[in-house]
Design a protein around this motif. Sequence first.
Motif, PDB file in Angstrom:
ATOM      1  N   LEU A 180       0.809  -1.215   0.000  1.00  0.00           N
ATOM      2  CA  LEU A 180       0.000   0.000   0.000  1.00  0.00           C
ATOM      3  C   LEU A 180       0.843   1.266   0.000  1.00  0.00           C
ATOM      4  CD1 LEU A 180      -2.938  -0.858   2.441  1.00  0.00           C
ATOM      5  CD2 LEU A 180      -3.138  -0.229   0.034  1.00  0.00           C
ATOM      6  N   ALA A 181       1.986   1.240   0.674  1.00  0.00           N
ATOM      7  CA  ALA A 181       2.800   2.452   0.793  1.00  0.00           C
ATOM      8  C   ALA A 181       4.277   2.084   0.750  1.00  0.00           C
ATOM      9  CB  ALA A 181       2.470   3.196   2.082  1.00  0.00           C
ATOM     10  N   PRO A 182       4.837   1.885  -0.438  1.00  0.00           N
ATOM     11  CA  PRO A 182       6.273   1.607  -0.542  1.00  0.00           C
ATOM     12  C   PRO A 182       7.087   2.702   0.141  1.00  0.00           C
ATOM     13  CG  PRO A 182       5.186   1.281  -2.647  1.00  0.00           C
ATOM     14  CD  PRO A 182       4.184   1.898  -1.736  1.00  0.00           C
ATOM     15  N   GLU A 183       8.296   2.341   0.595  1.00  0.00           N
ATOM     16  CA  GLU A 183       9.102   3.269   1.381  1.00  0.00           C
ATOM     17  C   GLU A 183       9.343   4.592   0.664  1.00  0.00           C
ATOM     18  OE1 GLU A 183      12.698   1.589   2.776  1.00  0.00           O
ATOM     19  OE2 GLU A 183      11.719  -0.023   3.896  1.00  0.00           O
ATOM     20  N   ASP A 184       9.498   4.562  -0.667  1.00  0.00           N
ATOM     21  CA  ASP A 184       9.783   5.791  -1.386  1.00  0.00           C
ATOM     22  C   ASP A 184       8.566   6.688  -1.524  1.00  0.00           C
ATOM     23  OD1 ASP A 184       8.481   4.033  -3.026  1.00  0.00           O
ATOM     24  OD2 ASP A 184       9.542   4.645  -4.852  1.00  0.00           O
ATOM     25  N   GLU A 185       7.378   6.184  -1.133  1.00  0.00           N
ATOM     26  CA  GLU A 185       6.164   6.990  -1.240  1.00  0.00           C
ATOM     27  C   GLU A 185       5.507   7.249   0.109  1.00  0.00           C
ATOM     28  OE1 GLU A 185       4.806   5.318  -5.649  1.00  0.00           O
ATOM     29  OE2 GLU A 185       3.567   4.951  -3.891  1.00  0.00           O
ATOM     30  N   ALA A 186       5.902   6.512   1.132  1.00  0.00           N
ATOM     31  CA  ALA A 186       5.190   6.582   2.408  1.00  0.00           C
ATOM     32  C   ALA A 186       5.267   7.964   3.045  1.00  0.00           C
ATOM     33  CB  ALA A 186       5.760   5.544   3.382  1.00  0.00           C
ATOM     34  N   ALA A 187       6.339   8.705   2.753  1.00  0.00           N
ATOM     35  CA  ALA A 187       6.497  10.013   3.380  1.00  0.00           C
ATOM     36  C   ALA A 187       5.821  11.138   2.605  1.00  0.00           C
ATOM     37  CB  ALA A 187       7.987  10.328   3.528  1.00  0.00           C
ATOM     38  N   ALA A 188       5.207  10.795   1.455  1.00  0.00           N
ATOM     39  CA  ALA A 188       4.589  11.843   0.652  1.00  0.00           C
ATOM     40  C   ALA A 188       3.417  12.465   1.394  1.00  0.00           C
ATOM     41  CB  ALA A 188       4.112  11.267  -0.678  1.00  0.00           C
ATOM     42  N   VAL A 189       3.240  13.770   1.215  1.00  0.00           N
ATOM     43  CA  VAL A 189       2.126  14.453   1.873  1.00  0.00           C
ATOM     44  C   VAL A 189       0.811  13.972   1.295  1.00  0.00           C
ATOM     45  CG1 VAL A 189       1.035  16.691   2.253  1.00  0.00           C
ATOM     46  CG2 VAL A 189       3.529  16.460   2.393  1.00  0.00           C
ATOM     47  N   ARG A 190       0.765  13.817  -0.015  1.00  0.00           N
ATOM     48  CA  ARG A 190      -0.460  13.359  -0.687  1.00  0.00           C
ATOM     49  C   ARG A 190      -0.228  11.913  -1.120  1.00  0.00           C
ATOM     50  NH1 ARG A 190      -4.671  15.983  -3.551  1.00  0.00           N
ATOM     51  NH2 ARG A 190      -5.543  14.749  -5.235  1.00  0.00           N
ATOM     52  N   LEU A 191      -0.852  10.970  -0.407  1.00  0.00           N
ATOM     53  CA  LEU A 191      -0.620   9.561  -0.672  1.00  0.00           C
ATOM     54  C   LEU A 191      -1.088   9.185  -2.067  1.00  0.00           C
ATOM     55  CD1 LEU A 191      -1.861   8.031   2.691  1.00  0.00           C
ATOM     56  CD2 LEU A 191       0.493   8.040   1.874  1.00  0.00           C
ATOM     57  N   PRO A 192      -0.264   8.460  -2.834  1.00  0.00           N
ATOM     58  CA  PRO A 192      -0.758   7.984  -4.132  1.00  0.00           C
ATOM     59  C   PRO A 192      -1.937   7.039  -3.932  1.00  0.00           C
ATOM     60  CG  PRO A 192       1.629   7.659  -3.878  1.00  0.00           C
ATOM     61  CD  PRO A 192       1.092   8.006  -2.537  1.00  0.00           C
ATOM     62  N   SER A 193      -2.869   7.074  -4.854  1.00  0.00           N
ATOM     63  CA  SER A 193      -4.020   6.177  -4.754  1.00  0.00           C
ATOM     64  C   SER A 193      -3.565   4.739  -4.932  1.00  0.00           C
ATOM     65  CB  SER A 193      -5.055   6.535  -5.816  1.00  0.00           C
ATOM     66  OG  SER A 193      -6.131   5.616  -5.776  1.00  0.00           O
ATOM     67  N   ARG A 194      -3.875   3.886  -3.970  1.00  0.00           N
ATOM     68  CA  ARG A 194      -3.519   2.478  -4.059  1.00  0.00           C
ATOM     69  C   ARG A 194      -4.661   1.632  -3.501  1.00  0.00           C
ATOM     70  NH1 ARG A 194       1.626   1.108  -5.441  1.00  0.00           N
ATOM     71  NH2 ARG A 194       3.202   2.755  -5.408  1.00  0.00           N
ATOM     72  N   THR A 195      -4.783   0.450  -4.062  1.00  0.00           N
ATOM     73  CA  THR A 195      -5.817  -0.482  -3.620  1.00  0.00           C
ATOM     74  C   THR A 195      -5.191  -1.844  -3.401  1.00  0.00           C
ATOM     75  OG1 THR A 195      -7.485   0.699  -4.914  1.00  0.00           O
ATOM     76  CG2 THR A 195      -8.032  -1.527  -4.191  1.00  0.00           C
ATOM     77  N   GLN A 196      -5.591  -2.517  -2.338  1.00  0.00           N
ATOM     78  CA  GLN A 196      -5.094  -3.855  -2.073  1.00  0.00           C
ATOM     79  C   GLN A 196      -6.219  -4.686  -1.478  1.00  0.00           C
ATOM     80  OE1 GLN A 196      -1.945  -5.159  -2.785  1.00  0.00           O
ATOM     81  NE2 GLN A 196      -3.026  -7.050  -2.352  1.00  0.00           N
ATOM     82  N   ALA A 197      -6.408  -5.890  -2.004  1.00  0.00           N
ATOM     83  CA  ALA A 197      -7.384  -6.828  -1.454  1.00  0.00           C
ATOM     84  C   ALA A 197      -6.648  -7.954  -0.750  1.00  0.00           C
ATOM     85  CB  ALA A 197      -8.274  -7.383  -2.565  1.00  0.00           C
TER      86      ALA A 197
END
Length: 815
Positions: free
Chosen positions: A81-98
Motif C-alpha cells: 500500500l505504501a512503498p518506502e519511497d512513497e510513504a512520506a509523501a504528503v499526498r498519498l498515491p491512490s492504491r488499492t489492495q485486497a
Amino acid sequence: MSGDRPSTPSGPQASGPRSIAAADIAVAITGDGARVVMLPPEAVRWAREVSAPPGAANLPWSASGVFVGREQELRRLRELLAPEDEAAAVRLPSRTQAVHGLGGVGKSSLALHYAHAYRREYTLVWWITAESTEQIVTSLAALAVRLCPQWAAAVGVEERAAWAILWLQWHPGWLLVFDNVEDPTDLRHYLGTLADGHHLATSRKATGWHTVAPAMALGLMDPDASVELLCTLALGPERPTPQQRRQAGDLAAELGYLPLALEQAGAYLHQTGTALGAYRHLLGRSLDRAADGTDPERTIARVWLHTLTAVERRDPLAARLLHTIVWLAPDDIPRTLLAAAAPDPIALGDALGVLHAYNMIAFTADRQGITVHRLVQLVVRTRVTADADADADADAEVEAGAGAAVPGRQDAEQALRQAVPGRNDTGTEADTRWERLLPHVFALVQSAPPGRPVSAETAEIYRAAARYLHRQGRDAHSVPLRVADLAQAEQTLGDTHPSTLAGRTGLAGAYEEAGDLERAIALYEATLAQQERVLGDAHPDTLISRNNLAGAYAEAGDLQRAVPLLESTLAQREREFGETHHFTLNTRNNLALAYEQAGDLERAIPLFESTLALRERVLGDAHPSTLTSRNNLALAYRRAGDLERAIPLYEATLAQRERVLGDTHPQTLVSRINLAGAYRAAGDLERAVQLYEATLALRERVFGDTHPDTLVTRNGLAGVYRAMGDLERAIPLYEATLAQRERVLGETHPRTLNSRNNLAIAYEDAGDLERAIPLYEATLAQRERVLGETHPATRASRTNLAGARRAVEAARRSD
C-alpha cells in the motif's frame, strides 16, 4: 418502458427513473447508477470545508490484544500500500489492495492491525462493512454523521453517503477498509470515484479480483505461530511446559491452523481452566489429517459445540440469544432488537457478557450493537436445524413437511416484527430505522431453513421491506423478499388469490428492474393469464399487467409481441379511464416508442405529437412527463430525417431540463446526448464531439464506467470520431464498448448488436475486411433471430454485409 429514448447510433435509451433530484451537485453512490443524489449548496460547502480531527477513525475494535503469526503479512501489506519511497509523501498515491482467504483465517484482524498501526499516517481511517452495496452505503453514511452531524442528522442515509463520497473527494490521504466484500465488482465505483487515498479490502472470495484490484492471499497460520497463539491465549503470561507445547501442537493441528478456531479454543481453555490435552480429547478425532487436508467448517463446528455447551451451562439466556443472533445479519445487531428474547436489560447485558467472554460475539464501538462471525452463525444454524429435523423424524405428531421448531428462529422473527416501522411511518427517522434493519431482514429470508413454511407474520416483514425498497427506487434489491412473500401467499391463499397475483406482479417487476428479463417475462405472462381468467379482461390490474408485459417485451427487443399488446392495452385504457388519464398517456407514449423502435415512424410521430399536446394541456409545459414527450418527439423527427424540427426541439428540451431538473440530472444528460446525435446527423461534428466528450465525462462520474447510459455515450462518441475520419480513436472505443455491452447486456441485446455492427463498419472503413465480414455475418444472423427478417436493423446488416462482400470480390478481380 415510459421515459426518454435518446437519439444515438446505438438505438433508444431509457432515462434513469430512480434518480433523486436536488439543487446543486449530483453524486452517484452506487456503481449501477441506480442512485444519484443531489446535494444542496450548503452540504457541498461543508464537504469542502470540514476537516477530520487527528487520528479520526471508526475501527470496530481495539488491536491491543494478541497478534501472533501475522507480522510478516503486516509488513508485506504496508509495502504493497505504501512503498518506502512513497510513504512520506504528503499526498498519498491512490492504491488499492485486497486480502482474500478462507473464512476465519484472520483477514479482518490483519486489516484492523494495519489500520491501527498506521492510522497516524492517514487523515482518516474508515471501516466499511462491505458484504453488500446496501451496507457500503450505510457505512459511508455514518462518516457524514461523524464529520458533519449538524447537517447529517436531518437527512436520509443516501444523502449522508453522497456527502461522505464528496468529502473523500475533497480531502486526500485517507484509508478506507472494505471488510468482507462478497462481490468484488461492488467496489469498482468507489475505487474509480475515490482516487486520493488507500483502499484495503478483505474478502472470502479468491476470484473476481483481477479486474478490480491486486489481491494478496492470506493462508493458514504456520504450526509454530499457531502453537504460540494457543499457549498465549490459554495460559496467559504463564510460560508453557514442553508437554503443554506438544499438546498445543496437537490441538493446533486438530483445529486446522485456522486463527478463528485457535482463538475460540484459547478463549474456552482460559475461561474454563480446561487443560490443553483434555480439550483435544473432548473434541474427539474422526480423521487424522494435516493442516492442508482439514475441513475448517467441521473443525470449527467441533470447537464451538463444546463452547456452546459451556455457555449454556453458565447462562441459558446467553445460549438463547446466540440462537436468535445466528438468523440475523452478522454485523451491527442492535441490542434493542434482542429485547424480544430478553426484555430485562440487566439479564440481557449479563448474557451478552457471557457470549463476549467466549469470543462468540463482539461489541460495536458505541456498545449499542453486537457482531458475530459468519462461521459462528453457519455452525450454530446447521446444528440446531439438524437437531430440529431429527426431533421431527422422531415425532409422529409433527405435520408432514413442516419440521419441528428451530431454536432461535421464532425469536428472530418476532424481534424483527416488533422493530420494523409501521406502514404509515415515513420520514427520516423511519428511513434510518429501515436502513439499519434491512440487512437483518435479508439475512432472515436468506437463512430460512429449507422445507419449512413462512408464517403470515414473517411474510408481512418481507412485504413491508419490499414496499420500502420500492419507495426508495430500489426494487431490484427486493427480489429475495418478494420470492419468499409470494411463496407464502401461494401456500396459504392459493394460486389465483388477488394477493397472490399482486405478489407475482411485484416480483416480475423486481426481476425486470434487476435486468432478469427472461424470468420477468415468464412471470408477467403467467400472471396476466391468471388475471384474465380470474379478474376479467378489462380489470385495472389486468391492464397494468398487460402494459407491464408489453414493456418487458419491448425492453427485450421483442417488438412483434410488444406492439400488438400495447395497441390493445391502449384501446382498453382509453375506454376504461379516458383519453387524458395518466395510465392512458403512459401507454400511448410507450406505444409510440415501440413504433419508433420498430422503424414505423408514420405511426410513431402522430402518436408522439398527440401525446405531447395532451400532456402539455393536462400536466403543463415544464412537467417532467411533458419534457419526456417533447424529447421523444424530437427523436422521432430526427429518425425521420427532419433535423430542422428535431434540433430546435432538442435544444428547447435541454434548456428546460437544465432549468427544471439541474445540469447533471440523468434526464438532462439524455437530452444532451440526443442533441449531440442530432448535431452529428446535421454534419456539425465540432459541436457534436464537444457535447459527447463532456457528457461522457459526466456519465462516467455519475453512473460509473459500465452503466448502460455510459456505454450509449461512449458508442456515440466513437461514431463521431469515425465520422471525422479519426479511426485511431474510433476503433478502440468501439471495441471497448462492444466488450462491455457483451458483459453487461448480453450477447444478443439490441444495443450489443448495434455495437457489433458499428465496429464492423469501422473495420471496413479502415480497409480491414478480414475482420469486418465475420462481424457483419454474426450480427446479421443474430439480428435475424432476435429482431426478425424484416426489421430495419436486420435489413441494414444485410446491406452492409453485401457491400463488404462486393468490395472483396472487386479487390480479387483487380488483382
